[in-house]
Design a protein around this motif. Structure first.
Motif, PDB file in Angstrom:
ATOM      1  N   UNK A  34       5.674  13.694 -72.828  1.00 19.69           N
ATOM      2  CA  UNK A  34       6.624  14.768 -73.096  1.00 19.69           C
ATOM      3  C   UNK A  34       6.478  15.919 -72.099  1.00 19.69           C
ATOM      4  N   UNK A  35       5.259  16.367 -71.875  1.00 24.12           N
ATOM      5  CA  UNK A  35       5.043  17.513 -70.988  1.00 24.12           C
ATOM      6  C   UNK A  35       5.406  17.190 -69.538  1.00 24.12           C
ATOM      7  N   UNK A  39       8.687  18.600 -67.018  1.00 24.60           N
ATOM      8  CA  UNK A  39       8.571  19.128 -65.663  1.00 24.60           C
ATOM      9  C   UNK A  39       9.384  18.300 -64.673  1.00 24.60           C
ATOM     10  N   UNK A  40       9.394  17.006 -64.861  1.00 22.51           N
ATOM     11  CA  UNK A  40      10.092  16.082 -63.955  1.00 22.51           C
ATOM     12  C   UNK A  40      11.586  16.384 -63.882  1.00 22.51           C
ATOM     13  N   UNK A  48      14.586  20.583 -71.277  1.00 26.65           N
ATOM     14  CA  UNK A  48      14.546  19.967 -72.599  1.00 26.65           C
ATOM     15  C   UNK A  48      14.455  21.064 -73.649  1.00 26.65           C
ATOM     16  N   UNK A  49      15.461  21.122 -74.509  1.00 27.02           N
ATOM     17  CA  UNK A  49      15.463  22.067 -75.617  1.00 27.02           C
ATOM     18  C   UNK A  49      15.206  21.290 -76.897  1.00 27.02           C
ATOM     19  N   UNK A  50      13.979  21.306 -77.414  1.00 29.03           N
ATOM     20  CA  UNK A  50      13.643  20.493 -78.587  1.00 29.03           C
ATOM     21  C   UNK A  50      14.260  21.045 -79.867  1.00 29.03           C
ATOM     22  N   UNK A  51      15.431  20.520 -80.194  1.00 32.55           N
ATOM     23  CA  UNK A  51      16.117  20.925 -81.430  1.00 32.55           C
ATOM     24  C   UNK A  51      16.078  19.808 -82.467  1.00 32.55           C
ATOM     25  N   UNK A  52      15.709  18.622 -82.005  1.00 31.36           N
ATOM     26  CA  UNK A  52      15.499  17.461 -82.870  1.00 31.36           C
ATOM     27  C   UNK A  52      14.602  16.509 -82.110  1.00 31.36           C
ATOM     28  N   UNK A  53      14.063  15.505 -82.806  1.00 32.47           N
ATOM     29  CA  UNK A  53      13.115  14.590 -82.154  1.00 32.47           C
ATOM     30  C   UNK A  53      13.870  13.468 -81.440  1.00 32.47           C
ATOM     31  N   UNK A  54      14.535  13.836 -80.379  1.00 31.78           N
ATOM     32  CA  UNK A  54      15.216  12.877 -79.524  1.00 31.78           C
ATOM     33  C   UNK A  54      15.500  13.537 -78.182  1.00 31.78           C
ATOM     34  N   UNK A  80      11.708   8.396 -64.154  1.00 36.52           N
ATOM     35  CA  UNK A  80      10.365   8.901 -64.468  1.00 36.52           C
ATOM     36  C   UNK A  80       9.365   7.759 -64.548  1.00 36.52           C
ATOM     37  N   UNK A  81       9.720   6.682 -65.244  1.00 33.50           N
ATOM     38  CA  UNK A  81       8.819   5.540 -65.332  1.00 33.50           C
ATOM     39  C   UNK A  81       8.567   4.928 -63.956  1.00 33.50           C
TER      40      UNK A  81
END
Length: 226
Positions: A34-35, A39-40, A48-54, A80-81
């Protein structure tokens, strides 16, 4: 190998001994995701604005604050992967704890990612001296772990940060110790909580204590190497 669930995977590289089995997720359990992913995406003017778990719906343009489309989210995850070796680092105490567990149990990494990125992940784990077998698949984890563990009369453990993966293994593998472990990230604070009998580990040493106690209760002579 294919079972009644229609899951076809190659387990030829997985050689289990007469020992307990510990199957472990990778992203945000062994390697931070996640972290570094947050940054990527900054290089593309995104946040990323975490307003829900997705991720879909929560990755927005910094300039417009408009969420990007699902197809673009998938593209970013793939990118990213593809470059994970440059971005992902081990979670705190994961390396030393897993190596200690591996002295008394068979450890397997079961990572939820397209198999085309398995080679990069294998190199990264090897670089960290985490040489345990790796299975990369987008299939449900319950049937996959059932195939790996089969009917072995030995204790099994499954570790993951996602409730649905823990539930899947619970529904397919009997008498398995299910450990929920996740980072204390803003995104994970919004994650669904797993049901009973899944137990929460606060960190890797805590997980190791629970694994040792569980296996000891099934194999009295067992001791996890310290």
């Amino acid at each position: 190998m294919e079972n009644s669930f229609g899951v076809a995977l190659d387990f030829s590289h997985v050689q289990l001994g007469d020992r307990p089995l510990v199957v472990c997720d990778v992203d945000d359990v062994v390697l931070d995701f996640a972290a570094p992913f947050t940054e990527f995406i900054k290089a593309e003017g995104l946040e990323l604005l975490p307003r829900s778990f997705r991720l879909t719906g929560n990755i927005v343009s910094v300039e417009t604050q408009v969420p990007i489309e699902e197809a673009d989210v998938k593209r970013l995850i793939g990118a990213f992967f593809d470059r994970q070796e440059d971005w992902q680092t081990p979670s705190a105490l994961s390396i030393e704890t897993l190596k200690a567990i591996g002295k008394a149990a068979d450890v397997i990494f079961l990572t939820a990612m397209p198999p085309r990125y398995q080679e990069q992940r294998r190199r990264l784990l090897d670089r960290l001296d985490l040489t345990f077998p790796l299975v990369a698949t987008e299939e449900k984890k319950g049937p996959v772990m059932q195939m790996i563990h089969a009917a072995r009369p030995l204790p099994s453990v499954f570790i993951d940060d996602m409730a649905h993966n823990l539930h899947s293994v619970r529904d397919h593998v009997e008498n398995c110790l299910l450990i929920h472990m996740m980072p204390d990230s803003p995104l994970h604070q919004l994650a669904p909580k797993p049901d009973q009998p899944i137990v929460r580990a606060t960190d890797w040493p805590h997980a190791a204590q629970m694994i040792d106690a569980y296996i000891l209760s099934h194999i009295p002579h067992h001791r996890t190497a310290k």
